[in-house]
Design a protein around this motif. Structure first.
Motif, PDB file in Angstrom:
ATOM      1  N   ALA A 287       0.006   6.039   3.901  1.00  0.00           N
ATOM      2  CA  ALA A 287      -1.380   6.277   4.320  1.00  0.00           C
ATOM      3  C   ALA A 287      -1.811   7.711   4.056  1.00  0.00           C
ATOM      4  O   ALA A 287      -1.115   8.656   4.406  1.00  0.00           O
TER       5      ALA A 287
ATOM      6  N   GLU B 145       0.837  -1.197   0.000  1.00  0.00           N
ATOM      7  CA  GLU B 145       0.000   0.000   0.000  1.00  0.00           C
ATOM      8  C   GLU B 145       0.873   1.248   0.000  1.00  0.00           C
ATOM      9  O   GLU B 145       1.936   1.261   0.623  1.00  0.00           O
TER      10      GLU B 145
ATOM     11  N   ARG C 241       1.940   0.528  10.735  1.00  0.00           N
ATOM     12  CA  ARG C 241       2.255   1.941  10.541  1.00  0.00           C
ATOM     13  C   ARG C 241       3.750   2.221  10.684  1.00  0.00           C
ATOM     14  O   ARG C 241       4.196   3.340  10.445  1.00  0.00           O
TER      15      ARG C 241
ATOM     16  N   GLN D   2      -5.635   1.670   4.439  1.00  0.00           N
ATOM     17  CA  GLN D   2      -4.610   1.787   5.460  1.00  0.00           C
ATOM     18  C   GLN D   2      -3.727   0.538   5.475  1.00  0.00           C
ATOM     19  O   GLN D   2      -4.225  -0.590   5.391  1.00  0.00           O
TER      20      GLN D   2
END
Length: 302
Positions: A150, A147, A160, A156
């Protein structure tokens, strides 16, 4: 137990990046920054089957994630490289001391047998695998996140950052989750690091007069060739290791190393076990050449 080999291994881990980057103020980080994109491509080729090759993986990563996609999971290698090198070289040299009763300085005039070198290398590989496992797991999981960074309203990513990855693994998989793939890592590193040190010793002895220290050129070539030899042997299990570390996150669950090997070969053919070999070999020569040169130089100056 002599500690100079641990110290020399630690410093050589930092020296690899320092010499590649030639930036003393970077504390060795720039060399890892330059090499990390190649590692990201290698990990994705090994653990995912949607890429047609190195170039296709690089193009897709850039198109979907921008240049930042190549640097996912980079912080943990920066933390771990000195620790892992210290453990590997420290254990290797101290096992040789036990087996041969010779110090590093005495081994040129009283060279150990290749059997003892192999045993010492295997022992170092076995021990370092468990120090490396948690760092490697977090790195691989972050590298496999495809991905983009964010953004509001976008999909998402699962993790993180490295600390969030660690906390998520602990919460969902327990402490043993941080050791996922460690058994395969041990199977990879134990024999291949035996091969690594035997290759280095053999080449040094071939091109060095008996009783003398090898020249810098000999150390560089022997170290680089040792790195390539070890990765040729390690790549099949490196593929399995990556897949075991990602098990369950991509809809694929394996019931052990053998099941992973059989499933991968059945679905993608035997060539799957050599994905990433080209990149591994290209990176292995300069990195291991510098590692051995700095390690040998430090011990001679001790």
């Amino acid at each position: 137990m002599p500690v100079e080999e641990f110290v020399a291994g630690w410093i050589s881990g930092e020296t690899v990046s320092f010499l590649l980057s030639r930036q003393p103020q970077g504390w060795g980080a720039l060399g890892l920054i330059l090499g990390h994109p190649f590692d990201t491509i290698k990990v994705r080729l090994q653990s995912q089957n949607k890429y047609r090759g190195i170039l296709d993986c690089a193009v897709q990563t850039y198109q979907h994630e921008s240049i930042l996609g190549f640097f996912k999971g980079m912080s943990f290698p920066i933390v771990s490289i000195a620790i892992v090198n210290s453990v590997l070289f420290g254990i290797y040299s101290n096992v040789l001391l036990v087996l041969t009763s010779t110090t590093h300085q005495e081994r040129r005039s009283q060279p150990p047998s290749y059997t003892n070198v192999f045993i010492a290398g295997c022992t170092g590989g076995f021990v370092q695998a468990y120090f490396l496992a948690p760092f490697d797991l977090v790195k691989v999981r972050l590298q496999n996140q495809t991905e983009p960074r964010a953004q509001l309203g976008s999909l998402q990513p699962r993790y993180r950052g490295p600390l969030h990855c660690v906390s998520s693994i602990l919460r969902k998989e327990g402490p043993q989750g941080l050791l996922r793939g460690s058994g395969t890592l041990m199977l990879r590193d134990t024999p291949t690091l035996g091969i690594y040190f035997v290759t280095y010793e053999w080449l040094c002895r071939q091109y060095t007069p008996k009783g003398q220290n090898p020249s810098s050129a000999t150390v560089l070539v022997a170290g680089g060739c040792a790195g390539i030899a070890s990765w040729v042997a390690a790549t099949p299990l490196d593929v399995i290791k990556c897949r075991m570390q990602m098990a369950g996150l991509k809809g694929q669950v394996y019931h052990g190393v053998l099941d992973c090997m059989v499933s991968s070969a059945r679905q993608e053919g035997p060539g799957v076990f050599f994905r990433g070999l080209t990149i591994n070999s290209a990176r292995a020569f300069p990195v291991n050449a510098v590692t051995f040169l700095s390690y040998e130089y430090l011990l001679r100056c001790w």
